[in-house]
Structure formats: C-alpha cells, structure tokens
Design an enzyme around this catalytic site. Structure first.
Site, PDB file in Angstrom:
ATOM      1  N   GLY A  53       0.731  -0.995  -0.079  1.00 13.48           N
ATOM      2  CA  GLY A  53       0.010   0.010   0.066  1.00 13.48           C
ATOM      3  C   GLY A  53       0.737   1.165  -0.004  1.00 13.48           C
ATOM      4  N   CYS A  80       5.360  -6.209   1.272  1.00 14.27           N
ATOM      5  CA  CYS A  80       5.587  -4.765   1.529  1.00 14.27           C
ATOM      6  C   CYS A  80       5.035  -3.984   2.429  1.00 14.27           C
ATOM      7  CB  CYS A  80       5.216  -4.115  -0.225  1.00 14.27           C
ATOM      8  SG  CYS A  80       6.139  -2.491  -0.387  1.00 14.27           S
ATOM      9  N   TYR A  81       3.938  -3.163   2.305  1.00 15.19           N
ATOM     10  CA  TYR A  81       3.444  -2.395   3.415  1.00 15.19           C
ATOM     11  C   TYR A  81       3.151  -3.263   4.501  1.00 15.19           C
ATOM     12  CZ  TYR A  81       0.687   0.612   6.300  1.00 15.19           C
ATOM     13  OH  TYR A  81      -0.163   1.392   7.257  1.00 15.19           O
ATOM     14  N   HIS A 167       7.665  -7.968  -4.193  1.00 13.98           N
ATOM     15  CA  HIS A 167       6.323  -8.317  -4.519  1.00 13.98           C
ATOM     16  C   HIS A 167       6.402  -9.729  -5.192  1.00 13.98           C
ATOM     17  CE1 HIS A 167       4.255  -4.720  -3.597  1.00 13.98           C
ATOM     18  NE2 HIS A 167       5.414  -4.175  -3.753  1.00 13.98           N
ATOM     19  N   GLU A 169       3.945 -11.579  -6.175  1.00 15.57           N
ATOM     20  CA  GLU A 169       2.625 -11.483  -7.254  1.00 15.57           C
ATOM     21  C   GLU A 169       3.342 -10.865  -8.644  1.00 15.57           C
ATOM     22  OE1 GLU A 169       3.240  -9.495  -4.755  1.00 15.57           O
ATOM     23  OE2 GLU A 169       2.284  -7.575  -4.948  1.00 15.57           O
ATOM     24  N   SER A 221     -25.280  -8.064 -24.159  1.00 18.34           N
ATOM     25  CA  SER A 221     -24.690  -6.963 -24.738  1.00 18.34           C
ATOM     26  C   SER A 221     -23.941  -7.521 -26.068  1.00 18.34           C
ATOM     27  CB  SER A 221     -23.624  -6.312 -24.065  1.00 18.34           C
ATOM     28  OG  SER A 221     -22.568  -7.100 -23.763  1.00 18.34           O
ATOM     29  N   GLY A 222     -23.918  -8.774 -26.262  1.00 18.08           N
ATOM     30  CA  GLY A 222     -22.948  -9.500 -27.203  1.00 18.08           C
ATOM     31  C   GLY A 222     -21.849  -9.728 -26.940  1.00 18.08           C
ATOM     32  N   GLY A 223     -21.377  -9.315 -25.784  1.00 12.28           N
ATOM     33  CA  GLY A 223     -20.024  -9.395 -25.096  1.00 12.28           C
ATOM     34  C   GLY A 223     -20.077 -10.752 -24.392  1.00 12.28           C
ATOM     35  N   VAL A 224     -18.650 -11.142 -23.757  1.00 13.04           N
ATOM     36  CA  VAL A 224     -18.642 -12.449 -23.135  1.00 13.04           C
ATOM     37  C   VAL A 224     -19.201 -12.586 -21.719  1.00 13.04           C
ATOM     38  CG1 VAL A 224     -16.844 -14.182 -22.431  1.00 13.04           C
ATOM     39  CG2 VAL A 224     -16.452 -12.909 -24.670  1.00 13.04           C
ATOM     40  N   ASP A 225     -18.943 -11.482 -20.977  1.00 11.95           N
ATOM     41  CA  ASP A 225     -19.565 -11.584 -19.652  1.00 11.95           C
ATOM     42  C   ASP A 225     -20.998 -11.752 -19.495  1.00 11.95           C
ATOM     43  OD1 ASP A 225     -16.888 -11.249 -19.029  1.00 11.95           O
ATOM     44  OD2 ASP A 225     -17.212  -8.918 -18.439  1.00 11.95           O
ATOM     45  N   SER A 226     -21.649 -10.945 -20.251  1.00 11.67           N
ATOM     46  CA  SER A 226     -23.068 -11.092 -20.266  1.00 11.67           C
ATOM     47  C   SER A 226     -23.627 -12.517 -20.852  1.00 11.67           C
ATOM     48  CB  SER A 226     -24.036 -10.133 -20.877  1.00 11.67           C
ATOM     49  OG  SER A 226     -23.558  -9.982 -22.266  1.00 11.67           O
ATOM     50  N   LYS A 366     -11.495 -12.382 -15.482  1.00 10.39           N
ATOM     51  CA  LYS A 366     -11.820 -12.529 -16.844  1.00 10.39           C
ATOM     52  C   LYS A 366     -11.437 -13.799 -17.317  1.00 10.39           C
ATOM     53  CE  LYS A 366     -13.456 -10.670 -20.596  1.00 10.39           C
ATOM     54  NZ  LYS A 366     -14.645  -9.855 -20.652  1.00 10.39           N
TER      55      LYS A 366
END
Ligand code: XMP
Length: 510
Positions: A53, A80-81, A167, A169, A221-226, A366
């Site tokens: 942080g 770190c923090y 870090h 990650e 919407s035509g997108g992957v998520d929906s 995602k």
C-alpha cells in the site's frame, strides 16, 4: 472449500495477489483492511495475506489492524506495506530507507525458510519501497536480503507469520509463484480445491437459492461476460430467465447472429433480440465527438432495454455480468483507487421494476469467466472472443457514422480477424481490429486515379488493458491483410498499421 483472505491496503498489485492465489487453485477474496475482527472471523480464512500500500507505516494516519488478527492462529503473509505493518504492530521498528529500492533486484535467501523451499539461493525479485525494517519484533528472523535491504523476507515460523518486502505477485519476481505456493501449501497446508467445475455447481445452487421462483431479466450486450452470466442463470433457473439482446447495429460482421445462434444451439435458450439499429443510427447521425457517441449509445441502450422490459411487467431480479475487477476497481471490494469510468454501457435502467440485482460473476476474473463459459457448454469461439467495447464500431469510425461506413469497416475488420486466426495468433494478440479513419487519399488502381478511405489496423498485447504495447505482427501477415482489404473492400485504397503503445495512445482510436 478453504479460503484465503487478502486484506487490501491500497497497493497497485492487489488484484494480482488474488489472481496468483487463485491460479494456485486456492479460492481467495480481497477485502478492505478496515474489516472488523468479527467480519474476519466470519470469513473463516485458512490464511491471510496483507497487500502492499502507499502509506508510510509510522505516520499518524497510516492504516493499522486490530492486533488480535495476529492471535487468530491463522498463518499470515505480509507483502511490502503488509510486512512493515506486521513489524510495526508487533514491537519492531521501520524507518525511511536511505535509498529507495525500485525495480528488479537480486535477492538471496538463507536456505532455512519454508517460504523459499526449492527456490534458487539467489534470484531476481521486484521491489518498490521507500521504507524499510530497522529492528524485527521478538521471535522474528530475517531469511532473505538484497544489497539494499537486510530484511527482504522475515519469519516467525512458530507463530506462522511471514513477511516479504518485495512483490512475489509481480511476474518480474522470477520465483514469485513458487514463494506463494510455498506459503499456501507448505506453510498453511492448504489443498488446491478451487476449480471451475466446483465453482459452477456451487454458483448454480447459490443462484437457485437466491432466486427461488422469481423472474430474472438480463441484458445481453453481445459480449462474453453477459453471455456467460446468461448461461449460468439459465442452468440455475431455466425459463424464469428472460434475456433481452439489444442489437444496436454496431456489432462486428455476423456477430449478432453468432451470439443468438450460440445461445440457442449450445444452451437451448430463447432470447429476445431487438433490432434497434435504426434508432441508434438516427440518433448518431451527424455526431462526431467520441464522448458524445458513447453517451448517446449508453442512454439509448438503456431506453431500448427498458421499453422491452416493460412488456414483461414486474421482474424480481435484474442480472448483470459484473466481474471481479469491476467490483474491486470501483472501490467496493477493496481500498484501491477508482480506475474505471466510461467502460460500462449505460449504467442501471431507472424505469425497470425489479427488487434486487444478481451478479453471478462478481467474484471471477476474466479468464475464470471464460473457463466457466466453457464449463457451462458455451462454444470456445464465443467464449474466447477478444474484448469489444460497448459502443462497438461507433468508436472505430472516426467522425460521422453511416451505414455505408459501417459496412466497409465490418468487411475490413473481418478480413483482418480471419488472417490473424489463420496465422494462429488469435490468443497471443490480446485485441486487434480495423478502424476507419476519416482520411481520404489519392491512389491508383489499374489505370485509374482513386480518392478513397484509409483503414487503420490496430493490434495490441496487454495484461490489463491499462497499458498496452503494439503487437509486432509479422510483415507477411500485414502484407496479406493490406492486399486483401484493398482488393476486396470497395472504397479503401490505403491501409496503415498503428505502432503506438498505450500510453500515450489508447487502444481504441476514439
Ligand atoms: P482504451 O481505448 O481506453 O481501451 O485504451 C481499453 C479497453 O477498453 C475497451 N473500451 C471500452 N469498453 N466501453 C467499453 O465497454 C467503452 O466505452 C470502451 N472504450 C474502450 C477497449 O476496447 C479496450 O479493450
């Protein structure tokens, strides 16, 4: 299922911490560091990670934790923090470092800590700090150092408390994943039990319990998520779900039909498809300013959706395809700064009657959404589509949008996509498309002079879309695409390739 709690102190890499843990097959969630002890206990963490942080641990308003957290008997890794906080709160001391360490640094460990089991004695790690430990609390020892930092990693193995100044990650830390795995599997003795198959069945059960016999409405919407949210909800509550697909006429070539067919064929699901292209195009006529285009499309999307929803009467739930980075980045899940603003289509409708929102993907990244889509039986082709902006081709046509220009761009873009696929680069290039510039220039075709449009090709490689580099696509590929576009798409006589990174450019041209 065992869960890891990631306490967020506002570090820029907090999402990466959670991703790494999940990639190791362990479920985790990011929560703000302000969580009360009761909330922490209720979460029943099998391990806790403190993120980095921006604060300075010994300054008056620096974030602190209830010291009881160190007495839970749950292993803790401070990054770190997070490490500095552990030192500060347990009776050690930190100070401002003489030299700020930033970037790739050589790290050497003493070979005696479980945290570095199997890790080469000396390797590269990623540092970013201006504060360092001066004195460790009782019971702690240093287990790794760098040239500028004697306490690059510390432990009190008896109490299960570990800290790293670097870090793990960040991918520049060469053995970062091994260090995280050592913490999860050797120190915390967790088992990797987080998989999409188990998540899918749990999430289906959860949706069923929440929705009961209620009616659910979802905007596709035509997108992957929906699409994945729809697949999950359909498996959970079947025909209680109604999907409205607002086709704004700004999708890529054949895309609307492909989405509709995939939902029908793969899932057996009926969707209401509204062809609203006329409405969108007439509102967009003459509009050239990018933000204005976005606003019109966002508003219109909601209006069309509302008009359709009204026909259904009251629904109990409105479903949304919100995913985890949206939740965390918008400041709801963690401490990190608000980053997103314009990237969602329209916001919430205000004229649809519903009692509650369901967001079945709000805990997924995602790539996990994609894995879930496959698990639920959606075709790979649909699930692996590259990201596509809500306002669609409207922000890829510079200047005024017309049906003719849309047609032209669709054809050019389809050729580019086809050739990228033929070259086997579909998954390594993260986003690629054609844009139609509003520039016309002189050319010569056969014996004739032409005065036609210039198409721009854009292809980028990126992890998070906040920064991106232009793809070094092979010349042969670019050559082929250019020849095909000029040869096959009328009114294009010039093709250019965009070689700017983000920043200073953005991925889209508008
Ligand atoms: P930029 O152009 O900001 O794009 O570098 C980063 C990513 O976001 C997508 N993008 C949008 N997505 N609505 C969306 O849903 C928008 O208005 C929008 N603008 C950009 C872009 O395609 C890229 O993936």
């Amino acid at each position: 299922m065992q869960r890891v709690l990631v306490l967020d102190f506002g570090g820029q890499y907090n999402l990466l911490v959670a991703r790494r843990v999940r990639e190791c097959g362990v479920y985790c969630e990011i929560k703000p560091y302000r969580l009360s002890m009761d909330e922490i206990r209720a979460f029943e963490p099998a391990a806790i990670i403190f993120t980095g942080g921006p604060a300075t641990v010994f300054e008056p308003d620096a974030p602190q934790l209830d010291p009881a957290v160190f007495g839970l008997g749950v292993p803790i890794l401070g990054i770190c923090y997070g490490q500095q906080l552990m030192i500060h709160q347990l009776g050690g001391a930190c100070r401002r470092a003489d030299v700020r360490e930033y970037g790739k640094v050589e790290l050497t460990h003493d070979g005696a800590s479980e945290l570095f089991s199997g890790v080469e004695p000396t390797s590269v790690c990623w540092m970013s700090h201006g504060v360092e430990a001066e004195r460790l609390p009782d019971g702690f020892r240093a287990v790794a150092k760098t040239a500028g930092c004697d306490f690059a990693a510390i432990e009190n193995a008896k109490r299960g408390l570990y800290g790293v100044q670097f870090h793990p990650e960040v991918m520049h830390t060469v053995h970062g994943t091994e260090i995280i795995k050592n913490f999860l599997f050797r120190i915390c003795r967790l088992t990797p039990d987080w998989s999409m198959a188990s998540y899918a069945s749990e999430a289906i059960e959860e949706c069923r319990a929440k929705i009961g016999s209620g009616k659910v409405l979802l905007a596709l919407s035509g997108g992957v998520d929906s699409a994945v949210a729809a697949a999950l909800l359909y498996r959970a509550v079947g025909k209680q779900l109604t999907c409205i697909f607002v086709d704004h006429g700004l999708l890529r070539k054949n895309e609307g039909d492909e989405v509709e067919t995939a939902m029908r064929n793969a899932l057996g699901m009926e969707i209401i498809r509204v062809d609203a292209s006329e409405r969108f195009l007439s509102r967009l006529a003459g509009v050239t300013e990018p933000e204005r285009k976005r606003k019109i499309i966002g508003e219109e999307f909601i209006r069309v959706f509302e008009a359709e929803a009204k026909k259904l009467g009251t629904v109990d739930f409105l479903a949304q395809g919100t995913i985890y980075p949206d939740v965390v980045e918008s400041g709801l899940g963690g401490e990190s700064a608000v980053i997103k603003s314009h990237h969602n289509v329209g916001g919430l409708p205000d004229h649809v009657d519903f009692k509650e929102i369901v967001e079945p993907l709000r805990r997924l990244f995602k790539d996990e959404v994609r894995a879930l889509g496959i698990e639920l039986g959606l075709p790979e082709k649909l699930v692996w589509r590259q990201p596509f902006p809500g306002p669609g081709l409207a922000i890829r046509i510079i200047g005024e949008i017309t049906r003719d220009k849309l047609e032209l761009l669709r054809d050019a873009d389809a050729i580019f996509r086809e050739e990228v696929a033929n070259a086997g680069l579909e998954r390594s290039v993260n986003q690629y498309f054609a844009a139609l510039t509003n520039l016309r220039s002189v050319g010569v075709m056969g014996d004739e002079r032409t005065y036609d449009y210039c198409v721009a090709l854009r292809a980028v490689e990126t992890q998070d879309f906040m920064t991106a580099d232009w793809s070094r696509l092979p010349y042969e590929l670019l050559d082929k695409v250019s020849r095909r576009i000029v040869g096959e798409v009328k009114h294009v006589n010039r093709v250019v390739y965009d070689i700017t990174s983000k920043p200073p450019a953005t991925v889209e041209w508008e």
